[in-house]
Design an enzyme around this catalytic site. Structure first.
Site, PDB file in Angstrom:
ATOM      1  N   HIS A   1    -150.471  57.651 149.848  1.00 21.00           N
ATOM      2  CA  HIS A   1    -151.785  58.199 149.512  1.00 21.00           C
ATOM      3  C   HIS A   1    -151.600  59.566 148.884  1.00 21.00           C
ATOM      4  O   HIS A   1    -151.322  60.543 149.580  1.00 21.00           O
ATOM      5  CB  HIS A   1    -152.633  58.290 150.792  1.00 21.00           C
ATOM      6  CG  HIS A   1    -154.042  58.726 150.550  1.00 21.00           C
ATOM      7  ND1 HIS A   1    -155.083  58.297 151.337  1.00 21.00           N
ATOM      8  CD2 HIS A   1    -154.605  59.534 149.624  1.00 21.00           C
ATOM      9  CE1 HIS A   1    -156.214  58.834 150.910  1.00 21.00           C
ATOM     10  NE2 HIS A   1    -155.946  59.593 149.877  1.00 21.00           N
TER      11      HIS A   1
ATOM     12  N   LEU B   1    -152.456  62.114 141.614  1.00 20.31           N
ATOM     13  CA  LEU B   1    -151.626  62.671 140.534  1.00 20.31           C
ATOM     14  C   LEU B   1    -152.459  63.156 139.343  1.00 20.31           C
ATOM     15  O   LEU B   1    -151.895  63.649 138.369  1.00 20.31           O
ATOM     16  CB  LEU B   1    -150.576  61.647 140.073  1.00 20.31           C
ATOM     17  CG  LEU B   1    -149.580  61.240 141.171  1.00 20.31           C
ATOM     18  CD1 LEU B   1    -148.538  60.261 140.609  1.00 20.31           C
ATOM     19  CD2 LEU B   1    -148.869  62.458 141.746  1.00 20.31           C
TER      20      LEU B   1
ATOM     21  N   ASP C   1    -151.841  62.737 151.112  1.00 19.84           N
ATOM     22  CA  ASP C   1    -153.117  63.025 150.446  1.00 19.84           C
ATOM     23  C   ASP C   1    -152.968  64.264 149.550  1.00 19.84           C
ATOM     24  O   ASP C   1    -153.861  65.113 149.477  1.00 19.84           O
ATOM     25  CB  ASP C   1    -154.253  63.233 151.462  1.00 19.84           C
ATOM     26  CG  ASP C   1    -155.629  63.023 150.825  1.00 19.84           C
ATOM     27  OD1 ASP C   1    -156.631  63.228 151.518  1.00 19.84           O
ATOM     28  OD2 ASP C   1    -155.690  62.664 149.632  1.00 19.84           O
TER      29      ASP C   1
ATOM     30  N   HIS D   1    -155.452  71.161 142.878  1.00 20.06           N
ATOM     31  CA  HIS D   1    -156.619  71.758 142.222  1.00 20.06           C
ATOM     32  C   HIS D   1    -156.168  73.037 141.566  1.00 20.06           C
ATOM     33  O   HIS D   1    -155.360  73.768 142.119  1.00 20.06           O
ATOM     34  CB  HIS D   1    -157.720  72.091 143.235  1.00 20.06           C
ATOM     35  CG  HIS D   1    -158.378  70.886 143.824  1.00 20.06           C
ATOM     36  ND1 HIS D   1    -159.192  70.054 143.079  1.00 20.06           N
ATOM     37  CD2 HIS D   1    -158.330  70.363 145.062  1.00 20.06           C
ATOM     38  CE1 HIS D   1    -159.615  69.074 143.863  1.00 20.06           C
ATOM     39  NE2 HIS D   1    -159.107  69.226 145.054  1.00 20.06           N
TER      40      HIS D   1
END
Lengths: 430, 176, 309
Positions: free
Chosen positions: A64, A67, A308, A312
């Site tokens: 999980h 990309l 996960d 950003h």
């Protein structure tokens, strides 16, 4: 990256998650495959790497991660992401389809595979979306995506809130033996940025109750039971969800689950300073939830650990807490956090910990079983468990730097490894 | 090296002299009010008012001002002074104010006190009475009434003690 | 002695003696406000910016007056909420303010943590004038000051909060402030107005007003937050007033020594009946007067710098 014919890894402690043990063995690699394992191997003409004091494990699988390509390449690309994954010891990664456009068709699955091959870093096994455009309304072309190489489907980022649609997805996927990965979050509650509890009350933050996750998980578990399909619960964060999964498995439901390093390392107490680097969805919860997640990993209720990994850009994250995007990068710190919180804390043996990141995801996704046996692909990592290090911004391989773990003292480190024919080194093995 | 410049008896004498000077110059005490500059100007003002009230049928009003909020050197001050507050519960318009302090040095404290007083109203006039003048003025401000003038160097220390604040009366000079 | 803190971001970051220091300083500013010329030159040459991302007349005015009474130059920026989305980011606003070299920023924002965000990036001192549902520290200080004027000390006094605690930054700041000063705090409202785990902040929780109203020394009424809530929290104004309003009937049964405060603006006829404004134990206007003095004390203390530790 060199291409020697034969490489001998000598004297390392080989972690065998399949058989739940660790032993000192030599490993001989030839032509990108494991040729031989055993004690005191002789291999003339082989490049000899002294691995005494180090551990060798199958390359980790991250089932999980995000990309960001196509669509948000300023945050991460398949190339930068797969390289960062290798730095964390992940030789195989499964990117979620919430890109722009989302991965809801064969063409986009092939795009991801092609980009990954060009880059030549960690291997990519795409996850397709359940529904067209991830809109939660109509089935996506799941069969074609499977044929192109998808290993699971998910609308991760959102919950499939229409029960009829979720039922159809579960049923349809039976034909392709694909697990449906569910991001469990009820859609009716108002937007919450922090776990509902004492911390959110004190800080006046819009709260998301944990029942949002567990009630959604309950629905999905019962639908999975009803349809006799395969369900996988993503990023389990709270005690109630862990209990539900335990109950479901006891009943024979085909459900598996994963959690992420932050849910067994951090709690909502970290939000005091309103630092957006701690904002994630599902949010960080209480210590009681953290302990329940650890217990779930220990007794196998939670099968796998995934990162996960959610890059950003700096400008996206450097805003008020309420409007900051959720998530942080995770490839490069995952192994160390798990080693510290689970193995050193004596909740899991080293072999069992490694299995949560190797054999468990492989089993769930139908990937070749990671093992260090003759004939297997030489996908393996070399670890220095004695290493104590601090992760700093200048060491980051990911394109983004949104992480809550900078400056934190970490235990255990990936120093290098093999990806078939290629060697990669982050630190000198000696 | 520390020496007593004014002893207990000497200080009491100076206060009496100041009182009579003030009365003589003003031809009596009608319309006079005293305002002491915190901290030691206040007990001094009280003493002067008490002496001059002895011969009167009424008590001369005494007020106190804290000049902390009017200082011109807040940027330079190492400590943010907690302001104690001023107490002037009478109307100063049209009155003759005798502003009292124990010591005058650069004159800046008096300048601040004048600015503050004028924010309370429009007195008829303001006169300045000090117990000790140690020289080294940085502003063109001179007292009307002085107890004693002492020649000092800049790095000398002048300590004034008053019974109401310090338990004893006296003025000491410490030469470095 | 200088304060320990550079900014005023919240009561939760202050110690009891920090709070008492501010209240003590407020006394002298209250005296200044009574003078014919209620101005002191203490902050002459300093510039204070009122950065209000959420609308406010009274708080902005109160800070503006406080700055002016200290002879500081005060500039007001108010942002209508729509331009926050379209216009500058908070980060850009911070950078611009830094470039303009102001001394102090008073900020009100709809999101918790916004003042902290600015404080990390500005050399100027930052005063939180309300950040979302999180804190409103100067309100807590002026309320504590007002109660202290009438009660002496808050130690051991029972203070009851009534209303929408969950969405009230005033409630959060006041609960923490009064608790630090030794008061016993209770909260009362419909369960939908009480945030999760509020009792862990040290409050007693009551769902029925009549069970607690007559046992307390102070009633801190709160405004029903129309602009911040999802209105599915209570069925109607009529029902709210009947069950939780400080009606004239309830007030007439209250002991005359019980004090009533409200941060304003009051929804007359909802949380309080109109007649209550005239009752002597209602201190709402005292709060407003004290508000200017408290804000003068805060600006004065922060402008002077803090004790580096």
């Amino acid at each position: 990256m060199k291409k020697p014919e034969r490489v001998l890894l000598a004297g390392g402690r080989v972690v065998d998650p399949g058989n739940r043990r660790v032993r000192i063995w030599d490993v001989l690699i030839q032509d990108g495959r494991i040729a031989k394992v055993g004690k005191q191997l002789r291999a003339t003409g082989a490049q000899r790497i002294d691995c005494r004091g180090k551990h060798i494990a199958p390359g980790f699988i991250d089932m999980h991660c995000h990309l960001r390509e196509p669509g948000q390449e300023d945050a991460e690309t398949i190339a930068t992401g797969t390289k960062a994954a290798l730095a964390g010891g992940f030789t195989k990664v499964c990117p979620m389809p919430n890109t722009d456009p989302p991965i809801d068709s064969e063409a986009l699955v092939r795009f991801e595979l092609a980009r990954a091959k060009e880059a030549g870093f960690a291997r990519v096994y795409p996850i397709g979306s359940c529904t067209k455009a991830r809109a939660g309304k109509e089935l996506a072309e799941i069969g074609s995506m499977k044929q192109a190489g998808a290993v699971a489907v998910s609308d991760d980022g959102s919950w499939v809130d229409d029960p009829q649609v979720m039922r159809r997805v579960l049923e349809y996927c039976k034909a392709f033996d694909l697990p449906v990965i569910s991001h469990c979050e009820l859609t009716g509650f108002p937007y919450g940025v922090a776990n509902e509890g004492l911390v959110s009350t004190r800080l006046g933050l819009a709260a998301g109750p944990d029942v949002s996750e567990s009630a959604a998980a309950a629905r999905d578990i019962l639908l999975a039971e009803f349809t006799r399909a395969r369900l996988h619960i993503a990023h389990v964060s709270c005690a109630a969800t862990v209990s539900l999964i335990r109950w479901a498995k006891a009943r024979g439901v085909q459900v598996t689950a994963e959690t992420c390093p932050h849910y067994f390392t951090l709690t909502d107490a970290a939000l005091e300073t309103f630092d957006t680097n701690f904002k994630v969805n599902p949010p960080l919860r209480t210590d009681k939830d953290r302990q329940a997640v650890i217990d779930g990993l220990a007794d196998g209720t939670i099968d796998a650990i995934a990162t996960d990994h959610a890059p950003h850009t700096k400008s996206a994250k450097e805003v008020e807490f309420d409007i900051a995007p959720a998530g942080f990068i995770g490839f490069e710190t995952a192994f160390s956090l798990g080693y510290e919180q689970l193995v050193l804390a004596k909740k899991l043996s080293l072999a069992d910990y490694v299995s949560r990141m190797t054999t468990a995801p492989a089993r769930i996704l139908g990937l070749p079983m990671p093992c260090l046996q003759p004939g297997a692909d030489a996908d393996l990592v070399i670890l220095d468990l004695k290493a104590r290090w601090t992760w700093t911004r200048d060491q980051v391989f990911s394109r983004s730097q949104n992480s809550p773990f900078f400056g934190r003292q970490l235990h255990g480190r990936v120093i290098g490894g093999f990806l078939g024919h290629k060697q990669f080194w982050f630190l000198h093995p000696a | 090296m520390r020496q007593a410049v004014i002893d207990e008896q000497g200080l009491k004498t100076l206060v009496s002299q100041l009182a009579s000077d003030i009365s003589r110059r003003n031809r009596g005490v009608k319309n006079l009010v005293f305002v002491g500059i915190k901290r030691r100007g206040v007990p001094l003002a009280n003493r002067l008012a008490k002496e001059l009230s002895l011969n009167q049928k009424y008590r001369i009003p005494v007020g106190a001002i804290d000049i902390t909020l009017y200082r011109d050197d807040l940027q330079l001050v190492a400590e943010t002074p907690i302001c104690g507050g001023s107490e002037i519960d009478f109307d100063i318009n049209g009155r003759i104010i005798v502003l009292v302090d124990d010591l005058i040095y650069t004159g800046r404290t008096v300048r601040a006190a004048l600015t503050e007083l004028l924010d309370f109203g429009r007195p008829k006039s303001i006169q300045l009475a000090v117990l000790v003048d140690r020289g080294h003025r940085e502003l063109p401000i001179e007292p009307n009434f002085v107890g004693r003038t002492i020649k000092t160097r800049h790095d000398d220390l002048v300590d004034i003690y008053l019974v109401e604040e310090d338990g004893t009366d006296g003025v000491f000079l410490t030469r470095r | 002695m200088k304060p320990r803190f550079k900014h005023l971001l919240g009561i939760e970051l202050l110690t009891r003696s920090d709070i008492i220091g501010i209240l003590d300083q407020t006394e002298s500013f209250l005296e200044v406000l009574k003078r014919p010329i209620p101005v002191v030159p203490a902050l002459r040459g300093k510039t204070i910016v009122n950065l209000f991302f959420e609308p406010s007349t009274r708080t902005a005015l109160s800070f503006s007056l406080a700055a002016s009474r200290l002879s500081a130059h005060c500039v007001n920026f108010s942002f209508p909420s729509s331009s926050v989305q379209k216009g500058e980011t908070l980060l850009d606003t911070a950078r611009n303010i830094e470039a303009m070299r102001v001394d102090g920023v008073v900020v009100r924002h709809s999101m918790p943590g916004a003042p902290h965000f600015l404080a990390r990036r500005l050399k100027a001192f930052v005063v939180n004038a309300g950040d979302g549902c999180h804190e409103h520290p100067t309100q807590a200080l002026l309320d504590a000051f007002t109660l202290r004027q009438h009660l002496g000390s808050l130690k051991g006094k029972r203070i009851l909060f009534v209303g929408d605690i969950a969405h009230s930054r005033v409630a959060r700041s006041n609960i923490i402030c009064f608790s630090k000063l030794g008061a016993r705090v209770a909260v009362c409202g419909p369960p939908t107005f009480l945030p999760t785990d509020i009792e862990k902040l040290g409050c007693e929780v009551f769902y029925r007003l009549d069970k607690i109203l007559y046992e307390v020394d102070v009633v801190n009424m709160l405004r029903v937050q129309n602009e911040r809530t999802d209105l599915s929290l209570f069925p109607s104004i009529r029902e709210y007033r009947a069950l939780y309003g400080l009606t004239r009937e309830r007030l007439s049964k209250l002991d005359k020594s019980v004090l009533v405060i409200h941060p304003g603006p009051v929804n007359w006829g909802v949380e309080m009946d109109f007649e209550i404004a005239e009752f002597p134990q209602t201190l709402i206007l005292n709060q407003v007067t004290n508000g200017v003095a408290v804000r003068m004390a805060v600006l004065y203390l922060l402008a002077g710098g803090h004790e580096e530790t």
